[in-house]
Design a protein around this motif. Structure first.
Motif, PDB file in Angstrom:
ATOM      1  N   ASN A  29       0.829  -1.208   0.000  1.00  0.00           N
ATOM      2  CA  ASN A  29       0.000   0.000   0.000  1.00  0.00           C
ATOM      3  C   ASN A  29       0.863   1.259   0.000  1.00  0.00           C
ATOM      4  OD1 ASN A  29      -2.280  -1.623   0.164  1.00  0.00           O
ATOM      5  ND2 ASN A  29      -2.462  -1.431   2.378  1.00  0.00           N
ATOM      6  N   ASN A  30       1.887   1.259   0.841  1.00  0.00           N
ATOM      7  CA  ASN A  30       2.724   2.453   0.981  1.00  0.00           C
ATOM      8  C   ASN A  30       3.634   2.668  -0.215  1.00  0.00           C
ATOM      9  OD1 ASN A  30       2.646   3.968   3.831  1.00  0.00           O
ATOM     10  ND2 ASN A  30       2.043   1.837   4.121  1.00  0.00           N
ATOM     11  N   GLN A  71      -2.359   9.637   6.665  1.00  0.00           N
ATOM     12  CA  GLN A  71      -2.411   8.609   5.633  1.00  0.00           C
ATOM     13  C   GLN A  71      -3.001   7.332   6.225  1.00  0.00           C
ATOM     14  OE1 GLN A  71      -1.518   9.010   2.383  1.00  0.00           O
ATOM     15  NE2 GLN A  71      -1.070  11.159   2.762  1.00  0.00           N
ATOM     16  N   ALA A  76       2.789   1.848  -3.277  1.00  0.00           N
ATOM     17  CA  ALA A  76       1.904   2.308  -4.342  1.00  0.00           C
ATOM     18  C   ALA A  76       1.576   3.789  -4.203  1.00  0.00           C
ATOM     19  CB  ALA A  76       0.618   1.478  -4.342  1.00  0.00           C
ATOM     20  N   LYS A  77       1.262   4.226  -2.977  1.00  0.00           N
ATOM     21  CA  LYS A  77       0.862   5.636  -2.833  1.00  0.00           C
ATOM     22  C   LYS A  77       2.048   6.589  -2.860  1.00  0.00           C
ATOM     23  CE  LYS A  77       0.254   5.399   2.236  1.00  0.00           C
ATOM     24  NZ  LYS A  77      -0.808   5.306   3.277  1.00  0.00           N
ATOM     25  N   ARG A  78       3.260   6.044  -2.854  1.00  0.00           N
ATOM     26  CA  ARG A  78       4.452   6.881  -3.016  1.00  0.00           C
ATOM     27  C   ARG A  78       4.992   6.832  -4.440  1.00  0.00           C
ATOM     28  NH1 ARG A  78       4.386   5.568   2.378  1.00  0.00           N
ATOM     29  NH2 ARG A  78       5.418   6.991   3.839  1.00  0.00           N
ATOM     30  N   LEU A  83       6.210  11.187   0.091  1.00  0.00           N
ATOM     31  CA  LEU A  83       4.776  11.041   0.345  1.00  0.00           C
ATOM     32  C   LEU A  83       4.116  12.402   0.337  1.00  0.00           C
ATOM     33  CD1 LEU A  83       2.437   9.117   1.206  1.00  0.00           C
ATOM     34  CD2 LEU A  83       3.076   9.609   3.573  1.00  0.00           C
ATOM     35  N   ASP A  84       3.022  12.523  -0.399  1.00  0.00           N
ATOM     36  CA  ASP A  84       2.245  13.756  -0.383  1.00  0.00           C
ATOM     37  C   ASP A  84       1.347  13.767   0.849  1.00  0.00           C
ATOM     38  OD1 ASP A  84       3.325  14.591  -2.790  1.00  0.00           O
ATOM     39  OD2 ASP A  84       1.790  13.569  -3.972  1.00  0.00           O
ATOM     40  N   GLU A  88      -4.598   3.684   6.392  1.00  0.00           N
ATOM     41  CA  GLU A  88      -4.451   2.446   5.636  1.00  0.00           C
ATOM     42  C   GLU A  88      -5.813   1.811   5.387  1.00  0.00           C
ATOM     43  OE1 GLU A  88      -1.299   0.490   4.890  1.00  0.00           O
ATOM     44  OE2 GLU A  88      -0.689   2.577   4.878  1.00  0.00           O
ATOM     45  N   GLU A 138     -13.232   0.624  -3.251  1.00  0.00           N
ATOM     46  CA  GLU A 138     -12.014  -0.145  -3.048  1.00  0.00           C
ATOM     47  C   GLU A 138     -12.191  -1.193  -1.962  1.00  0.00           C
ATOM     48  OE1 GLU A 138      -7.348   0.460  -1.637  1.00  0.00           O
ATOM     49  OE2 GLU A 138      -8.690   2.184  -1.804  1.00  0.00           O
TER      50      GLU A 138
END
Length: 346
Positions: A55-56, A329, A58-60, A322-323, A331, A77
């Motif tokens: 997950n982390n 953030q 992918a979002k980065r 990371l935005d 999960e 999702e």
């Protein structure tokens, strides 16, 4: 007379300055980050905790392989994840043991065919090797087998094209088919199927077996994909239940200790295998249980964020920015087949 050999070791080698005299939030250098870029194709598998790394990444902005994306019929999702989509890189559900992993790899490349692949429950049919990915089952065994062949094709593609395989070791305990040793993610009769002691038996994998499995996985993977690398972690999440005669606490310590030992040996023996200490960051006593929820088992968001702050350190922090604030953030809910064992108590 020679100098004390510890004299030239760095600060991180000594407990007092690197642990005792630091707040846990200020510990550093817990690992040497591997080389990874946004162009590297990353695949994940393993226990529930492996989902956090995927997950982390992918979002980065990492190239996270999602070989079996959710079809458009899912509006949310969370709903898609309940059906096994977007949880790991393929829709194989939780792979808790190394025995499951090596058997999946061999099946995908035509080296073995499990003698039992379909379970039935109340007139519906389920994939016995991933029973948790389909909440309602199918109307025939043939449909299950056809879908499994499609799934195995994606598994083959994943292993053939990935650059980094992230595997989180979760359990030593598993249930096997006596006939051919096929190990299932859950005991028959838990999610689907019927438990029959004459057909299935409990197997608590030992260190030598797990190490042999992982070495076999690594050798097969390199034969398939010579450029592949592997990142190993150990899940810090305790067992929901044990099938041994032991209390679940020492059973958990045994399981995690064996897995941690194997992961360490793999990282020492193979240059392209790396170990990341998520288990130590969450579970060891300097952290005082801060990162567990009140159930003393599941990991809270603070813990996940702290683990990821160590993972994305050094050059990885620069590559995968990371935005937004990490604390904000959230999960997605983890998909954990093992959690169904709690229902035994109800």
């Amino acid at each position: 007379m020679t100098d004390n050999p510890y004299k030239y070791k760095p600060t991180k080698a000594f407990w007092r300055p690197s642990v005792a005299e630091r707040h846990f939030a200020e510990m550093e250098d817990l690992w040497v980050p591997l080389h990874l870029t946004k162009n590297d194709k990353v695949a994940t598998a393993g226990s529930c905790f492996a989902q956090h790394i995927g997950n982390n990444l992918a979002k980065r902005g990492a190239t996270f392989l999602d070989m079996e994306p959710a079809p458009p019929l899912f509006n949310a999702e969370a709903e898609a994840r309940r059906w096994g989509f977007g949880v790991f890189s393929c829709r194989y559900g939780n792979i808790y043991t190394t025995r499951q992993l090596i058997q999946l790899l061999d099946e995908a490349f035509g080296e073995r065919v499990p003698s039992e692949r379909v379970w039935e429950k109340q007139g519906r049919y389920f994939d016995a090797l991933r029973p948790g990915i389909d909440p309602v089952g199918h109307d025939s065994a043939d449909t299950v087998l056809a879908l499994r062949e499609r799934h195995l094709a994606k598994v083959r593609e994943m292993f053939s094209t990935l650059d980094l395989f992230v595997f989180t070791l979760g359990l030593t305990e598993g249930w096997e088919l006596i006939d051919d040793g096929t190990m299932f993610p859950m005991a028959p009769g838990t999610t689907a199927g019927i438990f029959d002691a004459s057909k299935y038996h409990f197997h608590n994998l030992r260190h030598a077996e797990i190490l042999e499995d992982l070495r076999g996985v690594w050798e097969r993977l390199k034969a398939i994909n010579s450029g592949a690398r592997m990142l190993l972690t150990v899940s810090p999440v305790p067992l929901t239940a044990t099938a041994t005669d032991n209390h679940v606490l020492p059973a958990t310590v045994y399981s995690k200790s064996v897995l941690r030992s194997v992961a360490g040996e793999m990282a020492e023996d193979y240059r392209e295998v790396t170990y990341f200490p998520s288990y130590e960051i969450i579970s060891t006593h300097p952290y005082g249980g801060t990162f567990f929820n009140p159930d003393k088992r599941t990991v809270n968001q603070l813990g996940v964020n702290h683990v990821m702050s160590h993972f994305f350190s050094g050059p990885l922090a620069e590559e995968f920015q990371l935005d937004g604030e990490p604390a904000k953030q959230e999960e997605p809910d983890l998909i954990c087949d093992e959690g169904e064992l709690d229902q035994v108590l109800d």
